[in-house]
Design a protein around this motif. Sequence first.
Motif, PDB file in Angstrom:
ATOM      1  N   ALA A  31      21.138  11.666   1.933  1.00 12.14           N
ATOM      2  CA  ALA A  31      21.905  12.871   2.236  1.00 12.14           C
ATOM      3  C   ALA A  31      20.983  14.016   2.627  1.00 12.14           C
ATOM      4  O   ALA A  31      21.284  14.785   3.549  1.00 12.14           O
ATOM      5  N   GLU A  32      19.870  14.138   1.934  1.00  9.02           N
ATOM      6  CA  GLU A  32      18.907  15.191   2.263  1.00  9.02           C
ATOM      7  C   GLU A  32      18.367  15.014   3.679  1.00  9.02           C
ATOM      8  O   GLU A  32      18.119  15.995   4.385  1.00  9.02           O
ATOM      9  N   ARG A  33      18.198  13.759   4.089  1.00  9.74           N
ATOM     10  CA  ARG A  33      17.724  13.479   5.454  1.00  9.74           C
ATOM     11  C   ARG A  33      18.865  13.491   6.458  1.00  9.74           C
ATOM     12  O   ARG A  33      18.638  13.410   7.666  1.00  9.74           O
ATOM     13  N   ASP A  34      20.112  13.542   5.937  1.00 13.20           N
ATOM     14  CA  ASP A  34      21.308  13.555   6.783  1.00 13.20           C
ATOM     15  C   ASP A  34      21.411  12.295   7.637  1.00 13.20           C
ATOM     16  O   ASP A  34      21.834  12.342   8.791  1.00 13.20           O
ATOM     17  N   LYS A  35      21.031  11.161   7.044  1.00 12.39           N
ATOM     18  CA  LYS A  35      21.086   9.904   7.781  1.00 12.39           C
ATOM     19  C   LYS A  35      21.153   8.742   6.795  1.00 12.39           C
ATOM     20  O   LYS A  35      20.307   8.622   5.905  1.00 12.39           O
ATOM     21  N   ALA A  36      22.165   7.889   6.957  1.00 11.73           N
ATOM     22  CA  ALA A  36      22.337   6.731   6.088  1.00 11.73           C
ATOM     23  C   ALA A  36      21.670   5.521   6.719  1.00 11.73           C
ATOM     24  O   ALA A  36      22.108   5.036   7.769  1.00 11.73           O
ATOM     25  N   GLU A  37      20.607   5.029   6.097  1.00 11.88           N
ATOM     26  CA  GLU A  37      19.882   3.880   6.606  1.00 11.88           C
ATOM     27  C   GLU A  37      19.578   2.906   5.479  1.00 11.88           C
ATOM     28  O   GLU A  37      18.996   3.293   4.449  1.00 11.88           O
ATOM     29  N   ALA A  38      19.942   1.647   5.676  1.00 11.24           N
ATOM     30  CA  ALA A  38      19.752   0.637   4.645  1.00 11.24           C
ATOM     31  C   ALA A  38      18.273   0.419   4.329  1.00 11.24           C
ATOM     32  O   ALA A  38      17.918   0.101   3.185  1.00 11.24           O
ATOM     33  N   ARG A  39      17.406   0.612   5.311  1.00 10.13           N
ATOM     34  CA  ARG A  39      15.983   0.371   5.080  1.00 10.13           C
ATOM     35  C   ARG A  39      15.377   1.375   4.099  1.00 10.13           C
ATOM     36  O   ARG A  39      14.282   1.159   3.579  1.00 10.13           O
ATOM     37  N   ASP A  40      16.084   2.488   3.851  1.00 11.65           N
ATOM     38  CA  ASP A  40      15.597   3.491   2.907  1.00 11.65           C
ATOM     39  C   ASP A  40      16.023   3.212   1.472  1.00 11.65           C
ATOM     40  O   ASP A  40      15.697   3.977   0.565  1.00 11.65           O
ATOM     41  N   ILE A  41      16.764   2.109   1.273  1.00  8.65           N
ATOM     42  CA  ILE A  41      17.274   1.793  -0.062  1.00  8.65           C
ATOM     43  C   ILE A  41      16.311   0.850  -0.773  1.00  8.65           C
ATOM     44  O   ILE A  41      15.970  -0.222  -0.255  1.00  8.65           O
ATOM     45  N   PRO A  42      15.845   1.219  -1.957  1.00  9.48           N
ATOM     46  CA  PRO A  42      14.944   0.320  -2.705  1.00  9.48           C
ATOM     47  C   PRO A  42      15.707  -0.914  -3.180  1.00  9.48           C
ATOM     48  O   PRO A  42      16.858  -0.834  -3.585  1.00  9.48           O
ATOM     49  N   ARG A  43      15.036  -2.065  -3.110  1.00 12.78           N
ATOM     50  CA  ARG A  43      15.672  -3.322  -3.508  1.00 12.78           C
ATOM     51  C   ARG A  43      14.806  -4.071  -4.492  1.00 12.78           C
ATOM     52  O   ARG A  43      13.580  -4.135  -4.350  1.00 12.78           O
ATOM     53  N   GLU A  44      15.464  -4.654  -5.490  1.00 14.91           N
ATOM     54  CA  GLU A  44      14.764  -5.534  -6.405  1.00 14.91           C
ATOM     55  C   GLU A  44      14.563  -6.891  -5.738  1.00 14.91           C
ATOM     56  O   GLU A  44      15.275  -7.253  -4.793  1.00 14.91           O
ATOM     57  N   ALA A  45      13.611  -7.631  -6.225  1.00 18.54           N
ATOM     58  CA  ALA A  45      13.270  -8.913  -5.608  1.00 18.54           C
ATOM     59  C   ALA A  45      14.452  -9.884  -5.580  1.00 18.54           C
ATOM     60  O   ALA A  45      14.594 -10.687  -4.653  1.00 18.54           O
ATOM     61  N   LYS A  46      15.293  -9.799  -6.586  1.00 15.14           N
ATOM     62  CA  LYS A  46      16.407 -10.754  -6.682  1.00 15.14           C
ATOM     63  C   LYS A  46      17.578 -10.420  -5.761  1.00 15.14           C
ATOM     64  O   LYS A  46      18.497 -11.222  -5.603  1.00 15.14           O
ATOM     65  N   THR A  47      17.581  -9.237  -5.155  1.00 14.00           N
ATOM     66  CA  THR A  47      18.706  -8.853  -4.306  1.00 14.00           C
ATOM     67  C   THR A  47      18.588  -9.465  -2.912  1.00 14.00           C
ATOM     68  O   THR A  47      17.494  -9.751  -2.416  1.00 14.00           O
ATOM     69  N   HIS A  48      19.744  -9.666  -2.299  1.00 12.27           N
ATOM     70  CA  HIS A  48      19.812 -10.298  -0.975  1.00 12.27           C
ATOM     71  C   HIS A  48      19.696  -9.287   0.155  1.00 12.27           C
ATOM     72  O   HIS A  48      18.997  -9.508   1.141  1.00 12.27           O
ATOM     73  N   ALA A  49      20.394  -8.153   0.027  1.00 11.57           N
ATOM     74  CA  ALA A  49      20.408  -7.166   1.110  1.00 11.57           C
ATOM     75  C   ALA A  49      20.878  -5.822   0.577  1.00 11.57           C
ATOM     76  O   ALA A  49      21.337  -5.708  -0.569  1.00 11.57           O
ATOM     77  N   ALA A  50      20.758  -4.800   1.430  1.00 13.48           N
ATOM     78  CA  ALA A  50      21.203  -3.441   1.086  1.00 13.48           C
ATOM     79  C   ALA A  50      22.126  -2.920   2.178  1.00 13.48           C
ATOM     80  O   ALA A  50      21.985  -3.263   3.358  1.00 13.48           O
TER      81      ALA A  50
END
Length: 268
Positions: free
Chosen positions: A199-218
């Motif tokens: 929100a601060e960057r005013d842009k929603a991007e999945a690549r900016d989401i931290p993921r745990e090793a066990k997760t498939h996608a964001a």
Amino acid sequence: MKIRGWLRFGVMFCAVLGSSAAAFAQFDPAEAHQLLEQANSARAKEGLPPLAWNDKLTQAAQEHAQWMANAHLLSHQVGNEPSLTERVAATHLAFSSVAENIAFSSDKSEDFHNDWMHSPGHRANLLSRSSDAVGIAVLNHNGSYYAVEDFAKANSADSPEQAEQRFGAAFNHERKAHKQSPVRIDPSPELRAAACAMAERDKAEARDIPREAKTHAAIAFTAFEPEQLPQPILSLAGNPQIATLAVGACFKATSTIPGGTYWFAVTY
């Protein structure tokens, strides 16, 4: 004498009036509520839900009426006055659309509603399915009358916890529609922080989401209400292999979305 103007999604019509001394100005709440009753009567005849009176929109409408009266000008934006969207955003109302009707008359008996209903642009604002709230101001300024109707689609502005709960309920409702078992929804402070950072960057991007090793996608997305699920989330609802979703939400207004929206970060 009567002059009218209307504004919807950036379309503007205006007219200039002559100047006069400003000595008396008073709002007429009774006339404003009469305009609300007339608007909702017209909407009922068209099978539309009524508009709800909104104090924040009324504040914006009154401020604009005063701007017009002080400048002796009928316009949706007077001089360096903020725009309609900026005026409504300044009240801290959460909204996804706004529209405005304005009018001037030197005759107290002027039927503003009737005039607006016989003008295609004003009528469209009054009968719009996109609006569910309105604020109205009628200002008597030295015997001249300025009327403003500010319409909006008002939205919620829940806390992150409430937004995440609503998202989870909506997702599992979709799961049920797909005849799938409900999944566990895990609220995540880390994802909540990621949503606020987007929100601060005013842009929603999945690549900016931290993921745990066990997760498939964001998945990153924005929504005016948590129940408005984007297609990638809807597709997950029918996936029998999904057992858990981690979610973080953040409500924030930005320069591109001044009425505010929910920012979501989801991993699975």
